[in-house]
Design a protein around this motif. Structure first.
Motif, PDB file in Angstrom:
ATOM      1  N   ALA A  46       0.929  -1.329  -0.082  1.00  0.00           N
ATOM      2  CA  ALA A  46       0.091   0.032  -0.222  1.00  0.00           C
ATOM      3  C   ALA A  46       0.812   1.173   0.017  1.00  0.00           C
ATOM      4  CB  ALA A  46      -1.030  -0.107   1.322  1.00  0.00           C
ATOM      5  N   GLU A  47       1.967   1.289   0.450  1.00  0.00           N
ATOM      6  CA  GLU A  47       2.937   2.197   0.639  1.00  0.00           C
ATOM      7  C   GLU A  47       3.928   2.283  -0.657  1.00  0.00           C
ATOM      8  OE1 GLU A  47       5.079   1.595   4.086  1.00  0.00           O
ATOM      9  OE2 GLU A  47       3.684   2.341   5.456  1.00  0.00           O
ATOM     10  N   GLY A  48       3.473   1.465  -1.378  1.00  0.00           N
ATOM     11  CA  GLY A  48       4.432   1.501  -2.863  1.00  0.00           C
ATOM     12  C   GLY A  48       5.670   0.829  -2.648  1.00  0.00           C
ATOM     13  N   ARG A  49       6.100   0.186  -1.691  1.00  0.00           N
ATOM     14  CA  ARG A  49       7.208  -0.294  -1.424  1.00  0.00           C
ATOM     15  C   ARG A  49       7.458  -1.873  -1.758  1.00  0.00           C
ATOM     16  NH1 ARG A  49       7.957   1.037   4.597  1.00  0.00           N
ATOM     17  NH2 ARG A  49      10.204  -0.078   4.163  1.00  0.00           N
ATOM     18  N   THR A  50       8.519  -2.241  -2.014  1.00  0.00           N
ATOM     19  CA  THR A  50       8.880  -3.696  -2.321  1.00  0.00           C
ATOM     20  C   THR A  50       8.577  -4.577  -0.942  1.00  0.00           C
ATOM     21  OG1 THR A  50      10.327  -3.179  -4.061  1.00  0.00           O
ATOM     22  CG2 THR A  50      10.386  -5.528  -3.292  1.00  0.00           C
ATOM     23  N   SER A  51       8.075  -5.627  -1.045  1.00  0.00           N
ATOM     24  CA  SER A  51       7.759  -6.453   0.283  1.00  0.00           C
ATOM     25  C   SER A  51       8.637  -7.726  -0.029  1.00  0.00           C
ATOM     26  CB  SER A  51       6.411  -7.060   0.330  1.00  0.00           C
ATOM     27  OG  SER A  51       6.195  -7.903   1.459  1.00  0.00           O
ATOM     28  N   PRO A  52       9.446  -8.030   1.029  1.00  0.00           N
ATOM     29  CA  PRO A  52      10.286  -9.281   1.229  1.00  0.00           C
ATOM     30  C   PRO A  52       9.444 -10.617   1.707  1.00  0.00           C
ATOM     31  CG  PRO A  52      10.782  -7.801   3.082  1.00  0.00           C
ATOM     32  CD  PRO A  52       9.793  -7.179   2.250  1.00  0.00           C
ATOM     33  N   TYR A  53       8.218 -10.276   2.011  1.00  0.00           N
ATOM     34  CA  TYR A  53       7.094 -11.347   2.562  1.00  0.00           C
ATOM     35  C   TYR A  53       6.737 -12.175   1.399  1.00  0.00           C
ATOM     36  CZ  TYR A  53       7.540  -8.102   6.793  1.00  0.00           C
ATOM     37  OH  TYR A  53       7.877  -7.156   7.708  1.00  0.00           O
ATOM     38  N   GLY A  54       6.845 -11.914   0.209  1.00  0.00           N
ATOM     39  CA  GLY A  54       6.166 -12.443  -0.585  1.00  0.00           C
ATOM     40  C   GLY A  54       6.364 -14.153  -0.626  1.00  0.00           C
ATOM     41  N   PRO A  55       7.663 -14.425  -0.906  1.00  0.00           N
ATOM     42  CA  PRO A  55       7.952 -15.703  -1.065  1.00  0.00           C
ATOM     43  C   PRO A  55       7.526 -16.615   0.359  1.00  0.00           C
ATOM     44  CG  PRO A  55       9.993 -14.600  -1.404  1.00  0.00           C
ATOM     45  CD  PRO A  55       8.894 -13.458  -0.886  1.00  0.00           C
ATOM     46  N   MET A  56       7.583 -16.202   1.374  1.00  0.00           N
ATOM     47  CA  MET A  56       6.800 -16.748   2.491  1.00  0.00           C
ATOM     48  C   MET A  56       5.472 -17.070   2.303  1.00  0.00           C
ATOM     49  SD  MET A  56       8.893 -15.281   5.852  1.00  0.00           S
ATOM     50  CE  MET A  56      10.725 -15.222   6.051  1.00  0.00           C
ATOM     51  N   LEU A  57       4.874 -15.793   2.000  1.00  0.00           N
ATOM     52  CA  LEU A  57       3.391 -16.087   1.743  1.00  0.00           C
ATOM     53  C   LEU A  57       3.121 -17.310   0.610  1.00  0.00           C
ATOM     54  CD1 LEU A  57       2.421 -11.893   2.254  1.00  0.00           C
ATOM     55  CD2 LEU A  57       1.978 -14.170   3.770  1.00  0.00           C
ATOM     56  N   GLU A  58       3.714 -17.124  -0.351  1.00  0.00           N
ATOM     57  CA  GLU A  58       3.549 -18.178  -1.498  1.00  0.00           C
ATOM     58  C   GLU A  58       3.421 -19.603  -0.807  1.00  0.00           C
ATOM     59  OE1 GLU A  58       6.156 -17.516  -4.631  1.00  0.00           O
ATOM     60  OE2 GLU A  58       4.992 -15.355  -5.078  1.00  0.00           O
ATOM     61  N   ARG A  59       4.451 -19.915  -0.057  1.00  0.00           N
ATOM     62  CA  ARG A  59       4.683 -21.111   0.627  1.00  0.00           C
ATOM     63  C   ARG A  59       3.319 -21.293   1.455  1.00  0.00           C
ATOM     64  NH1 ARG A  59      10.168 -19.546   0.746  1.00  0.00           N
ATOM     65  NH2 ARG A  59       9.967 -19.045   3.151  1.00  0.00           N
TER      66      ARG A  59
END
Length: 303
Positions: A194-207
């Motif tokens: 929402a803040e327009g930033r890159t999120s490093p949480y994506g890979p974990m959420l995909e798993r």
């Protein structure tokens, strides 16, 4: 709240910083004795922080990780003990390669449990925190910690079990720590997007989406410990070889986490005292008359 003792059992240096760290810092600050037991030296861990991938670090990784652990323990205000086993590493490939000879994961569970029992009988914890049957994630060393913890829980208070290991002591509660909660991670991920930033949480959420696991369905106990999130962050940063400042562990500032998710999560797996669920305190149900429980053969009850 003071006068209690808590033993947190972890596989590697840095596990204590990513799993229940603010809770241990809180209880220590409140006058309780908190001990972190680290089973291996983390010798086979990769250097995950690019800034630390420089000459001399990998060659001296044993001493580097010991120094990191000492700094992290100081940040949390806890006591610390090394068990002294050798890291097994995380096998990669299909099929998985064999584990290295002499590593922690290949040790017989009952032998590791004997070591745990000796420490339990010396420290006399009222509460033990360890990993669930999946190890939190299926690292072979985490799975060994679970196996040995459950055996130690059963045997530490039995006066007929290995009396040479010390006076029997039956801990009153045993918890699994659940440091990786999908709902929490999704909240932080959505905020960054929402803040327009890159999120490093994506890979974990995909798993998580792939295995559909919902740890919150297992959580029985949420400990309010937001005031100690800065201590947790300091402990994470202490493990400079393992924690990338640009990674998921430090992507959301402590002050934001304090507002959005002010607790750490645990699952009451075994208890020898009555308690009401859900809980907000790992020592719930432990009254003054149970601080020095009578040592005798005790039944192990599911929560």
């Amino acid at each position: 709240m003071s006068g209690f003792r808590l033993l947190a059992i972890h596989a590697h240096p840095d596990d204590e910083a990513s799993k229940g760290a603010a809770t241990t810092a809180r209880y220590a600050a409140e006058g309780n004795r908190v001990m972190v037991l680290t089973c291996t030296g983390g010798e086979r861990g990769d250097i995950l922080n690019p800034a630390m991938d420089r000459p001399g670090i990998l060659e001296d990784i044993v001493n580097v990780r010991r120094a990191e652990m000492a700094e992290a323990a100081a940040a949390l205000g806890v006591e610390h003990v090394w068990l002294g086993h050798v890291d097994s590493g995380l096998p990669q490939g299909d099929p998985l390669p064999p584990l290295p000879e002499g590593c922690f994961a290949l040790e017989p569970g009952i032998e590791v449990a004997r070591e745990f029992v000796q420490i339990i009988r010396e420290f006399r914890p009222h509460v033990i925190v360890t990993y669930d049957e999946n190890g939190g994630y299926p690292h072979p060393d985490h799975l060994k910690v679970h196996e040995a913890s459950m055996l130690a829980w059963e045997n530490a208070g039995n006066p007929d079990y290995e009396p040479e290991l010390g006076e029997p002591w039956a801990p009153l509660k045993l918890y699994y720590t659940h440091g990786f909660v999908r709902q929490r991670m999704k909240m932080f991920h959505d905020l960054l997007i929402a803040e327009g930033r890159t999120s490093p949480y994506g890979p974990m959420l995909e798993r998580w989406e792939q295995n559909k696991a919902d740890i919150m369905a297992r959580v029985t106990t949420q400990v309010e410990c937001a005031a100690y999130f800065p201590h947790r962050e300091a402990a994470l940063r202490a493990h400079a070889t393992q924690i990338d400042p640009a990674g998921a562990f430090l992507a959301t500032p402590a002050e934001v986490q304090q507002k959005l998710w002010p607790t750490e999560e645990f699952e009451l797996a075994r208890t020898r005292v009555a308690t009401s669920l859900p809980e907000d305190d790992l020592f719930a149900g432990i009254t003054a008359d149970k601080l020095e429980p009578t040592q005798k053969k005790t039944e192990v009850n599911d929560a």
